[in-house]
Design an enzyme around this catalytic site. Structure first.
Site, PDB file in Angstrom:
ATOM      1  N   GLN A   1      46.532  45.043  34.517  1.00 22.99           N
ATOM      2  CA  GLN A   1      47.760  44.908  33.911  1.00 22.99           C
ATOM      3  C   GLN A   1      47.480  46.159  32.638  1.00 22.99           C
ATOM      4  O   GLN A   1      46.398  46.007  31.824  1.00 22.99           O
ATOM      5  CB  GLN A   1      47.845  43.604  33.197  1.00 22.99           C
ATOM      6  CG  GLN A   1      49.458  43.429  32.573  1.00 22.99           C
ATOM      7  CD  GLN A   1      49.582  42.058  32.501  1.00 22.99           C
ATOM      8  OE1 GLN A   1      48.934  40.983  33.073  1.00 22.99           O
ATOM      9  NE2 GLN A   1      50.799  41.545  31.654  1.00 22.99           N
TER      10      GLN A   1
ATOM     11  N   SER B   1      40.110  42.671  35.886  1.00 19.51           N
ATOM     12  CA  SER B   1      41.025  41.532  35.650  1.00 19.51           C
ATOM     13  C   SER B   1      41.855  41.281  36.845  1.00 19.51           C
ATOM     14  O   SER B   1      41.372  41.251  37.798  1.00 19.51           O
ATOM     15  CB  SER B   1      42.010  41.760  34.297  1.00 19.51           C
ATOM     16  OG  SER B   1      42.372  40.428  34.126  1.00 19.51           O
ATOM     17  N   LEU B   2      43.321  41.445  36.644  1.00 21.68           N
ATOM     18  CA  LEU B   2      44.237  41.392  37.791  1.00 21.68           C
ATOM     19  C   LEU B   2      43.684  42.395  38.903  1.00 21.68           C
ATOM     20  O   LEU B   2      43.715  41.824  40.230  1.00 21.68           O
ATOM     21  CB  LEU B   2      45.555  41.795  37.576  1.00 21.68           C
ATOM     22  CG  LEU B   2      46.512  42.241  38.689  1.00 21.68           C
ATOM     23  CD1 LEU B   2      46.988  41.044  39.359  1.00 21.68           C
ATOM     24  CD2 LEU B   2      47.482  43.218  38.461  1.00 21.68           C
TER      25      LEU B   2
ATOM     26  N   ARG C   1      49.440  33.552  39.701  1.00 22.96           N
ATOM     27  CA  ARG C   1      48.735  34.068  38.364  1.00 22.96           C
ATOM     28  C   ARG C   1      49.545  34.646  37.360  1.00 22.96           C
ATOM     29  O   ARG C   1      49.457  34.410  36.203  1.00 22.96           O
ATOM     30  CB  ARG C   1      47.723  35.113  38.923  1.00 22.96           C
ATOM     31  CG  ARG C   1      46.623  35.322  37.821  1.00 22.96           C
ATOM     32  CD  ARG C   1      45.652  36.264  38.307  1.00 22.96           C
ATOM     33  NE  ARG C   1      44.568  36.757  37.343  1.00 22.96           N
ATOM     34  CZ  ARG C   1      44.688  37.746  36.595  1.00 22.96           C
ATOM     35  NH1 ARG C   1      45.556  38.448  36.453  1.00 22.96           N
ATOM     36  NH2 ARG C   1      43.589  37.872  35.815  1.00 22.96           N
TER      37      ARG C   1
ATOM     38  N   HIS D   1      41.722  35.617  29.255  1.00 21.78           N
ATOM     39  CA  HIS D   1      40.196  35.497  29.044  1.00 21.78           C
ATOM     40  C   HIS D   1      39.711  34.930  27.869  1.00 21.78           C
ATOM     41  O   HIS D   1      38.570  35.233  27.385  1.00 21.78           O
ATOM     42  CB  HIS D   1      39.883  36.906  29.100  1.00 21.78           C
ATOM     43  CG  HIS D   1      40.219  37.722  30.223  1.00 21.78           C
ATOM     44  ND1 HIS D   1      39.973  37.417  31.729  1.00 21.78           N
ATOM     45  CD2 HIS D   1      41.060  38.735  30.407  1.00 21.78           C
ATOM     46  CE1 HIS D   1      40.552  38.162  32.482  1.00 21.78           C
ATOM     47  NE2 HIS D   1      41.281  39.082  32.010  1.00 21.78           N
TER      48      HIS D   1
ATOM     49  N   GLN E   1      37.945  33.513  36.129  1.00 18.74           N
ATOM     50  CA  GLN E   1      38.109  34.643  35.497  1.00 18.74           C
ATOM     51  C   GLN E   1      38.980  34.654  34.250  1.00 18.74           C
ATOM     52  O   GLN E   1      38.929  35.234  33.285  1.00 18.74           O
ATOM     53  CB  GLN E   1      38.400  35.852  36.592  1.00 18.74           C
ATOM     54  CG  GLN E   1      38.444  37.111  36.244  1.00 18.74           C
ATOM     55  CD  GLN E   1      39.947  37.815  36.746  1.00 18.74           C
ATOM     56  OE1 GLN E   1      40.768  37.382  36.308  1.00 18.74           O
ATOM     57  NE2 GLN E   1      39.710  38.842  37.420  1.00 18.74           N
TER      58      GLN E   1
END
Length: 304
Positions: A9, A88-89, A113, A195, A244
């Protein structure tokens, strides 16, 4: 040896994927299949958005996931890579690219998500990128704030670029303290404290989404955001990807471990140049390639 890496992102832009969709049948197939799964006009948001819809987390995440996989498909079956990672994503894109999960399962997971992270937590949260300060100094500065609530380093992106995430009021306090030492602070336009443990409820819900999905052994080396290491066991990978959403992204450690295992060429597949920019600050010894347009796809295919 070379790795395919996938952005997260922040790399999205209006019009992304449109030219690749129109030029390559394999990319078109990915977008069309994704839109059948989504309950919103994914292609319209990616290709035609002028209202900023693409920057809303619930749309950003599936849009980037699909755009990266469409670009990967455009490269063709002749594109071979020895390892994968995503930021991440982007780690969900890496899961599909490594054959660990199917495209359909990945799409369903990313849709959920994005939805969960868009409404994130009951406690307001925020994130700031800290430029020009090492992690030890950042930890020392935010340590007293940890006694008040949830705040921690969320992304170990590169030396000199660390992201701090936490409760909104603590982030505001951290900004005042960090501004005295850092070269620059960049507040991130996010809907919550990604996170961190503020994502605990979302992590629990993601575990329920991921539980029935079959995870297979990776077809190429797969490196995890949470451990920063190469992971082979499907159940361990599922456990890590579940964590995660509430765990720091250890991108520096991940890149260093890839290089230790012989990866010297990093090919960022998808929008932007964020990851190659980070790797440039981590090491001077890597060859960096960006595949994010029709021209770059065609040039890469000729070279390969």
């Amino acid at each position: 040896m070379q790795a395919a890496i996938f952005p997260g992102q922040g790399s999205q832009r209006p019009g992304m994927g449109k030219e690749i969709y129109n030029r390559f049948p394999a990319a078109k197939k990915i977008f069309d299949a994704a839109e059948e799964i989504a309950d919103f006009p994914l292609k319209e948001i990616c290709f035609e958005d002028t209202e900023g819809v693409i920057n809303q987390t619930e749309y950003t995440q599936p849009a980037l996931f699909v755009s990266s996989l469409a670009t990967l498909a455009a490269l063709g079956e002749g594109f071979e890579f020895d390892a994968v990672a995503g930021h991440s994503l982007g780690e969900y894109t890496a899961l599909v690219a490594a054959g660990i999960i199917s495209f359909e399962d990945g799409m369903h997971a990313v849709l959920k998500r994005g939805e969960l992270m868009s409404r994130s937590s009951e406690t307001p949260g925020g994130m700031i990128a800290v430029i020009g300060l090492d992690e030890e100094k950042i930890e020392n500065i935010i340590f007293p704030l940890k006694l008040k609530g949830i705040i921690n380093i969320a992304n170990y992106n590169s030396p000199g670029q660390i992201v701090v995430s936490g409760e909104l009021e603590l982030i505001k306090e951290a900004q005042k303290l960090l501004s005295k030492k850092a070269r620059r602070l960049i507040p991130l336009a996010v809907s919550g404290a990604f996170h961190t443990k503020l994502m605990g409820r979302a992590a629990k819900q993601m575990s329920e989404v991921l539980e029935p999905i079959q995870f297979k052994e990776p077809k190429v080396a797969y490196f995890s955001n949470v451990s920063g290491k190469k992971e082979d066991d499907p159940e361990k990978i599922k456990e890590l990807i579940t964590k995660q959403i509430e765990s720091p992204v250890r991108w520096i450690q991940l890149v260093e471990n890839m290089m230790e295992r012989g990866i010297s060429r990093f090919i960022e597949v998808g929008e932007g140049k964020v990851l190659t920019g980070l790797i440039k600050r981590i090491t001077k010894d890597a060859e960096l390639v960006n595949i994010n347009s029709v021209e770059s796809v065609e040039n890469f295919r000729k070279e390969e």
